[in-house]
Every structure is written in structure tokens, then in C-alpha cells.
Design an enzyme around this catalytic site. Sequence first.
Site, PDB file in Angstrom:
ATOM      1  N   ASP A 130       0.837  -1.184   0.000  1.00  0.00           N
ATOM      2  CA  ASP A 130       0.000   0.000   0.000  1.00  0.00           C
ATOM      3  C   ASP A 130       0.882   1.248   0.000  1.00  0.00           C
ATOM      4  O   ASP A 130       1.858   1.332   0.758  1.00  0.00           O
ATOM      5  CB  ASP A 130      -0.885  -0.015   1.254  1.00  0.00           C
ATOM      6  N   GLU A 162       1.513   0.355  -4.999  1.00  0.00           N
ATOM      7  CA  GLU A 162       1.068   1.645  -5.520  1.00  0.00           C
ATOM      8  C   GLU A 162       2.277   2.568  -5.620  1.00  0.00           C
ATOM      9  O   GLU A 162       2.914   2.880  -4.606  1.00  0.00           O
ATOM     10  CB  GLU A 162       0.028   2.263  -4.587  1.00  0.00           C
TER      11      GLU A 162
END
Length: 712
Positions: free
Chosen positions: A327, A356
Site C-alpha cells: 500500500d 502503488e
Amino acid sequence: MNNVFSTKEFEEAFYYDGQDLGVSYTAEETAFRVWAPTASGVSLLLYREGSGENCIEKVLMEADVKGTWYVCKSGDLNGVYYTYEVMVDGVKKETIDPYAKAAGVNGKRGMILDLRTTDPDGFREEKKPEFYQMTDAVIYELHIRDLSVDESSGISKRGKFLALTETGTKNAYGQATGLDHLKELGITHLHLMPSFDFASVDESKTDTEQFNWGYDPLNYNVPEGSYSTDPYHGEVRVKEFKQMVQALHKNGIRVVMDVVYNHTYSTDSSFERIVPGYYYRMDGEHYTNGSGCGNETASERVMVRKFIVDSVCYWATEYHIDGFRFDLMGVHDIDTMNAVRDALNAIDPSIIIYGEGWTGGYSGLPYEKRALKSAAARLNGIAVFNDDMRDGLKGSVFDAKDQGFISGKQGVEENIKCSIAGGICHGGIDTGKILGPYGWAGDAAQCINYVSCHDNLTLWDKLALSCKEISLEDRKRMNKLAAAIVFTSQGVPFIQAGEEFLRSKPNADHTGYDSNSYASSDATNSIKWNELHTNADIYAYYKELIAFRKKHPGFRYISPHEINQNLTFFDTGIKNVLAYQIHYEGEDMQEDLLILHNANPDTVEITLPNGKWTQCADELYTGEAPIKNDDGKICVEKISTAIFMLEAVSKEDETKAEVEDETESSDEKVDIVSVTSIPEKKDLRRSKGAWITAGLAALATLALILGLKKKR
């Protein structure tokens, strides 16, 4: 102290590289070690249970090497709970061990546990599903509660880890749900949204509906208690998580953990209670907020980096996890991410890593050190989400009404082509028309292609809001077109759970759609399995696309050289049409595929290249569906994808044909060289780069043949 923590002197004095932080258990004794270099005293507290007033004993720990504190207790402590009491600057605080591997209800106390007793039968000896390279992956993102909590799932252990162990479950129409559905769909990797212990759900309220995505970490090495059948006994969640992994492996599906090391639930964490200020980036007295959640961890510091590496290695070894999705990976530094890759390679190189490539706010980490998408080439064996494809296909996720290529928006074709090529530099792309980053991926294995995930609107809801005036049938076509582009692109395909049958997330009053459902109700978030019946054609399309991709290795190249040599873009002269040919030549076969994506609201007529083509996909289905191509032209239906294939030729047949041709044309025997040439294109113009590549290949082939004849 925050500045001192970042100095070389501090790191050299207090970096502890041992592998015994936390609890080291045997039936005869248990050792405890915690890193607390700024503490003036640390005590171990032992408890009978994971909550309540039931302290058994308080034991003083001794200061040991490199800022650690240590104590060893004799006897069998299996099943006993524990915490640390740490004194820093005259302030005493009690906390759970950051390295705890099991915990009581709501993760307040760690648990001493004989992990072997939590192994399902055969778990240590299990074999993982076969997996060869990153671009073979088909990733499916799922929230554990979403899968089963709706009654239509037919699953008994609703909202639990064990829901993913049940087979034979069906919806009201007799269609497979849950694990059977995932297997039937054909995915290779199940991406589980946070399933470590998070803070926002009260595990003690077992009969109360509670929901959160779980991006609020509490205990990184402990499974989430609300997903277990008994959150009060720490061994239960550990065993049930392993049962889930084992069941998925037995059904040919690998498991990816969504990990959130970039921030903690709050700054009142176990990290902060034990070593105040060390684990976070700060600007003076303020926590920097690259996560957008109030704090960000300082991954560049050696003991933070060590914790992250130790944690992923623990999940990989103890739970047999096959991949990690990071994340807000851009909050982490590049060196830490590469250290994670190196450590996992030593365990199992087939473990995948992706994340990400952005931050959620201003970060205290210098830009050049961030593990961003733009730095992908400096990340070794780590993939990044391709937001260019996401926004290019359906429109910006930050503007519900914005449209993309699938809904007829013009001017984004070159960006989509960059994604089709796997995010690498490709000679067939007009860089002057690129709206976003170009050639950001080091190779196609670093490119995660997707059009929807848990964040923002689902694909179906996005189309409902951005294409209100367009018919339901045409919006369904757009959904299929997006899927076809994702699955026929170089790189790694990724879909959100339920996308394959038009998943929607209606808001509470059903007046619109929830674009940020992180804490919304089950009514919004749950997968409605009866929609499988309503949208059976969409599901069939996704299923066949996955099978088609697996069958044809030309979609799964990795190196930029291979992609440039074998993927050729064509200009059809028609706006909102993307056309490209993929050539593949393996040890026992060769083939050419022609892919045509028509995003126009009308049918277009395109002249096919010369050759005998078989249609493999149209706007309604994929599969083997031969059509005649007598006039060399094809009408591509509106908002659809058409795929054509030259019949595969075996090496044996090709060699035989060349020998026959050579015998007929000359009595002189020469060496036969197997040469694959792309058929002459008719009314389709190659890109400049592709012409150069093809020309060089032709000259090389001619020189080789002339050389062989001269030699004879």
C-alpha cells in the site's frame, strides 16, 4: 532525538541484526527480546488471557546488545499472553510486542504460541501451485468479508477466513460462488485486502455488523481476529488463516497479502510506546503525512527496514504467502523495497511483489528516494500499478463524470498503446501525443494493468455516472472492451472482485454510488452473487479472456526487446480504433494474433493483413469461432474487440514445407533456416519504429541465406 535517530553513529551503535526479536518458544523455555535503545527500564508482563485483569507475573528484563532488552523464562508458556512495560524519559507505558505473532481479542496482548500446533494436516509439506514468471499471473483483488457475507453466497462461515475453504457453494441459481467461482474463473493469484490485525473493527462484538477495508494497521504479524471464528483465543486465527491458504493452494490459486507498512493506525502505536519518535518521519515536532492517514513510517531507518523485511519473510515462511502488495509504496524508500525483494528471493523467487507507485500526501522522504512508479526501473523485480491504463480507459478516478477510451474519448490512444506495450518504451508509439509518463517500466513484468480496484468507483458505477445518456447495453460493451484491453496487453492483468459480473456499490440510501466504501455497510460492499445470473454473459467473457491469455504466450512477453520485436501497432486511419499484431515463436509452434479494439459507437470496417485468419473473439464472446475471410475485410462491431489468429504452424510442418519448396526450386541441397516473417499488411500502416525493426530483420535474414548458399 528524531535527528539523532537518522545519524550513522546511532545506526552503528544500535542496529541489531539478530533474528530473535519477539518470542523464541520451546516447551522447555521461552526467550523474549525487544529493541528499546532509549528505554531506562523494560519489564515483561505475563497474563492468563488476552484481556481482563489476570496478570500472572511481572519480570524485569536486562539491557543487552545493540539496544535490546532480554529475558528467558523456563517452563512451557504455550498459550500464555504477554506485554512489555517500557520506561522512557520517566514515562512508563505498557504495550504489545511489535513482533508478536499471535494476540488476544483486539490485539492488546501478544500470545506465546507453539506455531506447529496451528498447522493443518500436511501444511508444512504442501506444494504451491506452479508459477513460472510474473506475466503469467492473473490477479483478483478481494476483501475477505465481501466474499461471503451476503446470503446469496451460500457460504456458511460468512465473513471469515474459513469462507475461502468451502467448496460446493452456490447462489440462488445454482452457479458456483466463493472458492469454486475463483477456480472456475481461472485466476492464478488471489489478492487479499488487509488480513493482518487492524484496529478499526471491535473483535469483541462478534454479533455486530462492522466493516473496514483494514488499512489501519495494529499488529503486522498477527491475522485479523474478526475474520476468525474465535477472536479470544489467539491460536484460532493463526490456524484458520493457514487453512485458508492451504485450501487456495489445493485449488491452484496462489495468495497475495495486501500489506500496509507505510503508516500505523495512530501514533500511539507499539512502535511509539517502545521507542518514541524512531519509527516515524517528523518535521520538527510534527509527524509528516505521506500516507494521508496522519503519519508515515521511516522505512529508511535501519530498524524500520529490518522490521518490514522480517515481517514479509515471516508471512512467506510461516503462512506460505505467495506475494505482497504494498500500500502506498511510494512512501517507502527504494533501498527498503529492494531489500524486501532480495530477502524473499532467498526464500522463494516466485513470490511476487507489487505496489502503488505514489504517496497519499506530502512525504518527508526525499523525492529521489521514493519507490514511485517513475522509479520502477530502479526497483528490482517489483511491479507497479499502471494508473495510466486505469484512467485512460474509463476516465480519471478523481472526476466521476470524466470519460475514457472505452466511452469514446479521443486523444488518449497513444497512452493506451503505451499500456498495451507493458509500460515500456516502444517504437510504435507517437510520444508527441503521450499525455502521461512514457516508458516508465523497466520491463513488462513491472506493469500491473487494471481498470478498477477497491479504491474509487467500481468500473460499472463509473460508467453509470460518466455515461448516463448511453444505453445499458452499450455500457456493458464498454465493460467488456475494458476487460479485453487489460487481458490482451503486455504486463500483468488485475481485476477487482465482482468486476466480472458488473459489481456495484450503491450508497446507503440508493441515490448513487459509494466511491470510498472503506467503512460502509455490508449492503454497499458485499458481493451480490445472484448478479452472476443477471450478468452471465459478462462473466463468460472474462472467463474466456483469461483462458485465451493463458493459451497464447505472445501476451506474456517481459523484455522490452521482445515486445518491440514482436508487437506491431497499426494505424487504421480510423479514430478510436487500436490495432496491433503480436508474433510469437516458441520451440514447437509459432503464431500471429491480430487485435482490434473499436471504441466507436458505430461498426467500423477494417482490411485485415493478407493471410488466412481465424476470428477468436468478437463483442459477445471469446473462444474458437472460425469465420471466413474471403474478401480480406472485417466489420468490427461498435464498442468491441475482435481478435484474429493465423493458424499455428508447428516447427515440423514448417521445416517440411521449406524442404519441399527448396527441393522444387533447386537440385542443390542447402541448410534450411526457419524464418518467420510477418505477413504483408494491406491498407494498414506500420509505425516508423516497426518498419525499421522489420527491415533490419529482413536484411539479416537475406544475408544469412546468401551466406549459406555461398558456403555451399
